[in-house]
Design a protein around this motif. Structure first.
Motif, PDB file in Angstrom:
ATOM      1  N   VAL A 265       0.800  -1.221   0.000  1.00 19.91           N
ATOM      2  CA  VAL A 265       0.000   0.000   0.000  1.00 19.91           C
ATOM      3  C   VAL A 265       0.834   1.273   0.000  1.00 19.91           C
ATOM      4  O   VAL A 265       0.319   2.342  -0.295  1.00 19.91           O
ATOM      5  CB  VAL A 265      -0.959   0.035   1.215  1.00 19.91           C
ATOM      6  N   MET A 266       2.117   1.169   0.312  1.00 19.67           N
ATOM      7  CA  MET A 266       2.920   2.393   0.415  1.00 19.67           C
ATOM      8  C   MET A 266       3.240   2.963  -0.962  1.00 19.67           C
ATOM      9  O   MET A 266       3.259   2.254  -1.971  1.00 19.67           O
ATOM     10  CB  MET A 266       4.223   2.110   1.166  1.00 19.67           C
ATOM     11  N   THR A 267       3.492   4.255  -1.007  1.00 17.89           N
ATOM     12  CA  THR A 267       3.944   4.936  -2.209  1.00 17.89           C
ATOM     13  C   THR A 267       5.457   4.796  -2.295  1.00 17.89           C
ATOM     14  O   THR A 267       6.172   5.186  -1.366  1.00 17.89           O
ATOM     15  CB  THR A 267       3.568   6.428  -2.168  1.00 17.89           C
ATOM     16  N   ARG A 268       5.949   4.216  -3.399  1.00 21.22           N
ATOM     17  CA  ARG A 268       7.385   3.943  -3.522  1.00 21.22           C
ATOM     18  C   ARG A 268       8.156   5.109  -4.132  1.00 21.22           C
ATOM     19  O   ARG A 268       9.320   5.321  -3.820  1.00 21.22           O
ATOM     20  CB  ARG A 268       7.606   2.684  -4.361  1.00 21.22           C
ATOM     21  N   GLN A 269       7.512   5.853  -5.015  1.00 25.12           N
ATOM     22  CA  GLN A 269       8.171   6.998  -5.634  1.00 25.12           C
ATOM     23  C   GLN A 269       8.043   8.201  -4.705  1.00 25.12           C
ATOM     24  O   GLN A 269       7.152   9.027  -4.843  1.00 25.12           O
ATOM     25  CB  GLN A 269       7.547   7.289  -7.006  1.00 25.12           C
ATOM     26  N   VAL A 270       8.950   8.266  -3.736  1.00 19.50           N
ATOM     27  CA  VAL A 270       8.839   9.282  -2.699  1.00 19.50           C
ATOM     28  C   VAL A 270       9.619  10.529  -3.080  1.00 19.50           C
ATOM     29  O   VAL A 270      10.774  10.452  -3.513  1.00 19.50           O
ATOM     30  CB  VAL A 270       9.359   8.752  -1.348  1.00 19.50           C
ATOM     31  N   VAL A 271       8.981  11.671  -2.903  1.00 21.78           N
ATOM     32  CA  VAL A 271       9.644  12.955  -3.088  1.00 21.78           C
ATOM     33  C   VAL A 271      10.148  13.410  -1.726  1.00 21.78           C
ATOM     34  O   VAL A 271       9.407  13.387  -0.741  1.00 21.78           O
ATOM     35  CB  VAL A 271       8.660  13.996  -3.665  1.00 21.78           C
ATOM     36  N   ALA A 272      11.408  13.810  -1.657  1.00 24.74           N
ATOM     37  CA  ALA A 272      11.986  14.266  -0.396  1.00 24.74           C
ATOM     38  C   ALA A 272      12.801  15.526  -0.641  1.00 24.74           C
ATOM     39  O   ALA A 272      13.146  15.846  -1.785  1.00 24.74           O
ATOM     40  CB  ALA A 272      12.864  13.173   0.218  1.00 24.74           C
ATOM     41  N   VAL A 273      13.116  16.246   0.429  1.00 22.40           N
ATOM     42  CA  VAL A 273      13.939  17.447   0.317  1.00 22.40           C
ATOM     43  C   VAL A 273      15.081  17.362   1.325  1.00 22.40           C
ATOM     44  O   VAL A 273      14.962  16.702   2.361  1.00 22.40           O
ATOM     45  CB  VAL A 273      13.116  18.731   0.573  1.00 22.40           C
ATOM     46  N   PRO A 274      16.197  18.030   1.047  1.00 24.92           N
ATOM     47  CA  PRO A 274      17.308  18.060   2.002  1.00 24.92           C
ATOM     48  C   PRO A 274      17.041  19.076   3.105  1.00 24.92           C
ATOM     49  O   PRO A 274      16.164  19.945   2.959  1.00 24.92           O
ATOM     50  CB  PRO A 274      18.492  18.480   1.134  1.00 24.92           C
TER      51      PRO A 274
ATOM     52  N   SER B  61       0.713  16.837   0.401  1.00 24.99           N
ATOM     53  CA  SER B  61       0.490  17.751   1.522  1.00 24.99           C
ATOM     54  C   SER B  61       1.657  17.792   2.502  1.00 24.99           C
ATOM     55  O   SER B  61       1.658  18.590   3.433  1.00 24.99           O
ATOM     56  CB  SER B  61      -0.785  17.361   2.270  1.00 24.99           C
ATOM     57  N   ALA B  62       2.655  16.934   2.285  1.00 23.22           N
ATOM     58  CA  ALA B  62       3.817  16.919   3.167  1.00 23.22           C
ATOM     59  C   ALA B  62       4.977  16.246   2.449  1.00 23.22           C
ATOM     60  O   ALA B  62       4.766  15.464   1.514  1.00 23.22           O
ATOM     61  CB  ALA B  62       3.508  16.188   4.468  1.00 23.22           C
ATOM     62  N   VAL B  63       6.188  16.543   2.901  1.00 29.16           N
ATOM     63  CA  VAL B  63       7.369  15.973   2.276  1.00 29.16           C
ATOM     64  C   VAL B  63       8.383  15.627   3.356  1.00 29.16           C
ATOM     65  O   VAL B  63       8.594  16.418   4.294  1.00 29.16           O
ATOM     66  CB  VAL B  63       7.975  16.956   1.246  1.00 29.16           C
ATOM     67  N   PRO B  64       8.991  14.433   3.298  1.00 27.17           N
ATOM     68  CA  PRO B  64      10.008  14.088   4.288  1.00 27.17           C
ATOM     69  C   PRO B  64      11.307  14.848   4.031  1.00 27.17           C
ATOM     70  O   PRO B  64      11.647  15.158   2.892  1.00 27.17           O
ATOM     71  CB  PRO B  64      10.200  12.583   4.092  1.00 27.17           C
ATOM     72  N   VAL B  65      12.009  15.129   5.105  1.00 26.01           N
ATOM     73  CA  VAL B  65      13.323  15.761   5.026  1.00 26.01           C
ATOM     74  C   VAL B  65      14.345  14.664   5.314  1.00 26.01           C
ATOM     75  O   VAL B  65      14.251  13.975   6.332  1.00 26.01           O
ATOM     76  CB  VAL B  65      13.458  16.897   6.052  1.00 26.01           C
ATOM     77  N   VAL B  66      15.310  14.486   4.405  1.00 28.21           N
ATOM     78  CA  VAL B  66      16.273  13.400   4.559  1.00 28.21           C
ATOM     79  C   VAL B  66      17.693  13.935   4.636  1.00 28.21           C
ATOM     80  O   VAL B  66      18.016  14.974   4.055  1.00 28.21           O
ATOM     81  CB  VAL B  66      16.164  12.386   3.395  1.00 28.21           C
TER      82      VAL B  66
ATOM     83  N   VAL C 103       8.364   5.258   5.298  1.00 30.29           N
ATOM     84  CA  VAL C 103       8.678   3.833   5.407  1.00 30.29           C
ATOM     85  C   VAL C 103      10.183   3.676   5.206  1.00 30.29           C
ATOM     86  O   VAL C 103      10.733   4.157   4.200  1.00 30.29           O
ATOM     87  CB  VAL C 103       7.910   3.009   4.352  1.00 30.29           C
ATOM     88  N   VAL C 104      10.857   3.026   6.156  1.00 29.16           N
ATOM     89  CA  VAL C 104      12.316   2.914   6.102  1.00 29.16           C
ATOM     90  C   VAL C 104      12.733   1.450   6.108  1.00 29.16           C
ATOM     91  O   VAL C 104      12.042   0.592   6.658  1.00 29.16           O
ATOM     92  CB  VAL C 104      12.984   3.649   7.279  1.00 29.16           C
ATOM     93  N   ASP C 105      13.892   1.186   5.489  1.00 30.04           N
ATOM     94  CA  ASP C 105      14.412  -0.177   5.469  1.00 30.04           C
ATOM     95  C   ASP C 105      15.205  -0.466   6.741  1.00 30.04           C
ATOM     96  O   ASP C 105      15.208   0.350   7.680  1.00 30.04           O
ATOM     97  CB  ASP C 105      15.271  -0.417   4.214  1.00 30.04           C
ATOM     98  N   GLY C 106      15.895  -1.601   6.769  1.00 31.92           N
ATOM     99  CA  GLY C 106      16.621  -1.994   7.969  1.00 31.92           C
ATOM    100  C   GLY C 106      17.741  -1.055   8.353  1.00 31.92           C
ATOM    101  O   GLY C 106      18.179  -1.029   9.512  1.00 31.92           O
ATOM    102  N   ASP C 107      18.220  -0.259   7.392  1.00 27.62           N
ATOM    103  CA  ASP C 107      19.279   0.709   7.660  1.00 27.62           C
ATOM    104  C   ASP C 107      18.732   2.097   7.949  1.00 27.62           C
ATOM    105  O   ASP C 107      19.504   3.059   8.081  1.00 27.62           O
ATOM    106  CB  ASP C 107      20.242   0.780   6.463  1.00 27.62           C
TER     107      ASP C 107
ATOM    108  N   LEU D 119      14.999   5.851   3.627  1.00 26.29           N
ATOM    109  CA  LEU D 119      13.640   6.043   3.116  1.00 26.29           C
ATOM    110  C   LEU D 119      13.392   5.195   1.881  1.00 26.29           C
ATOM    111  O   LEU D 119      14.141   5.265   0.902  1.00 26.29           O
ATOM    112  CB  LEU D 119      13.433   7.525   2.770  1.00 26.29           C
ATOM    113  N   VAL D 120      12.322   4.388   1.919  1.00 24.74           N
ATOM    114  CA  VAL D 120      11.960   3.548   0.771  1.00 24.74           C
ATOM    115  C   VAL D 120      10.522   3.772   0.331  1.00 24.74           C
ATOM    116  O   VAL D 120      10.088   3.221  -0.684  1.00 24.74           O
ATOM    117  CB  VAL D 120      12.180   2.051   1.077  1.00 24.74           C
ATOM    118  N   GLY D 121       9.760   4.560   1.085  1.00 25.05           N
ATOM    119  CA  GLY D 121       8.373   4.791   0.713  1.00 25.05           C
ATOM    120  C   GLY D 121       7.675   5.700   1.707  1.00 25.05           C
ATOM    121  O   GLY D 121       8.265   6.147   2.695  1.00 25.05           O
ATOM    122  N   MET D 122       6.418   5.960   1.413  1.00 30.92           N
ATOM    123  CA  MET D 122       5.565   6.742   2.321  1.00 30.92           C
ATOM    124  C   MET D 122       4.198   6.071   2.352  1.00 30.92           C
ATOM    125  O   MET D 122       3.733   5.543   1.340  1.00 30.92           O
ATOM    126  CB  MET D 122       5.400   8.183   1.833  1.00 30.92           C
TER     127      MET D 122
END
Length: 203
Positions: free
Chosen positions: A4-13, A31-36, A111-115, A118-121
């Motif tokens: 169900v997660m969105t894989r093509q994630v847009v992020a900003v620094p 409506s929101a963007v993760p900061v990585v 959504v984050v992997d074992g490390d 970021l792999v999704g939202m």
């Protein structure tokens, strides 16, 4: 969660400016963007609400203020973002995601992997769509992946009915304590709204 997660994630620094963030939200209609960070690990989330808050605390020429508000100069993602960021892993269930959103009062989860990368939202809307899953698909997963995987239980012994996501189990499950395991596994299947146990013990 992976389904169900969105894989093509847009992020900003962290150094992204307010205009860049606003443009990213508008262009991608989110409506929101993760900061990585440089390793693609989420360190915060900037939402439309954060941008509106930034706008609200700016000086208004029609309003007299004796002291500046603390967030008035926030201009980068690092300064605007909400922290700590609440994440989830791809192998988590939809129920776990919903509970985490409810517990932390958030509308979306990176959504984050074992490390921790970021792999999704996943957003509330993604979780709601799960309940639109076809009854036949729900029944097939219960028969094949639940009943077919539990020793001592099988499709021949337990009949599965699914109507609008409501599951009813009929038949025989031995030993009696195994029924609770089956019920718990059925409730974890995506699209299941409720499970009614009409089974009995063979003993």
């Amino acid at each position: 969660m992976a389904e169900v997660m969105t894989r093509q994630v847009v992020a900003v620094p962290p150094g992204a400016g307010l205009r860049e963030i606003a443009a990213t939200l508008a262009v991608h209609r989110i409506s929101a963007v993760p900061v990585v960070d440089p390793s693609d690990r989420p360190i915060g989330v900037v939402s439309e609400a954060d941008l509106l808050h930034r706008q609200a605390v700016q000086d208004d020429p029609d309003e007299a203020r004796t002291l500046p508000l603390p967030d008035a100069d926030a201009a980068t993602a690092r300064e605007l973002m909400s922290t700590p960021v609440v994440c989830i892993t791809p192998d988590a269930s939809v129920v776990a995601a919903a509970r985490r959103m409810e517990r932390h009062g958030v509308k979306r989860l990176p959504v984050v992997d074992g490390d921790g990368r970021l792999v999704g939202m996943v957003a509330r809307a993604d979780l709601v769509r799960v309940f639109l899953r076809d009854d036949r698909a729900v029944r097939r997963e219960i028969v094949e992946d639940v009943l077919g995987a539990v020793d001592g239980v099988g499709p021949d012994a337990v009949a599965v009915e699914v109507d609008q996501g409501r599951v009813t189990l009929r038949g025989t499950i031995d030993p009696p304590g195994l029924a609770q395991v089956v019920l718990r596994l059925c409730r974890s299947v995506d699209g299941v709204v409720s499970v009614t146990d009409m089974t009995r013990s063979g003993g």
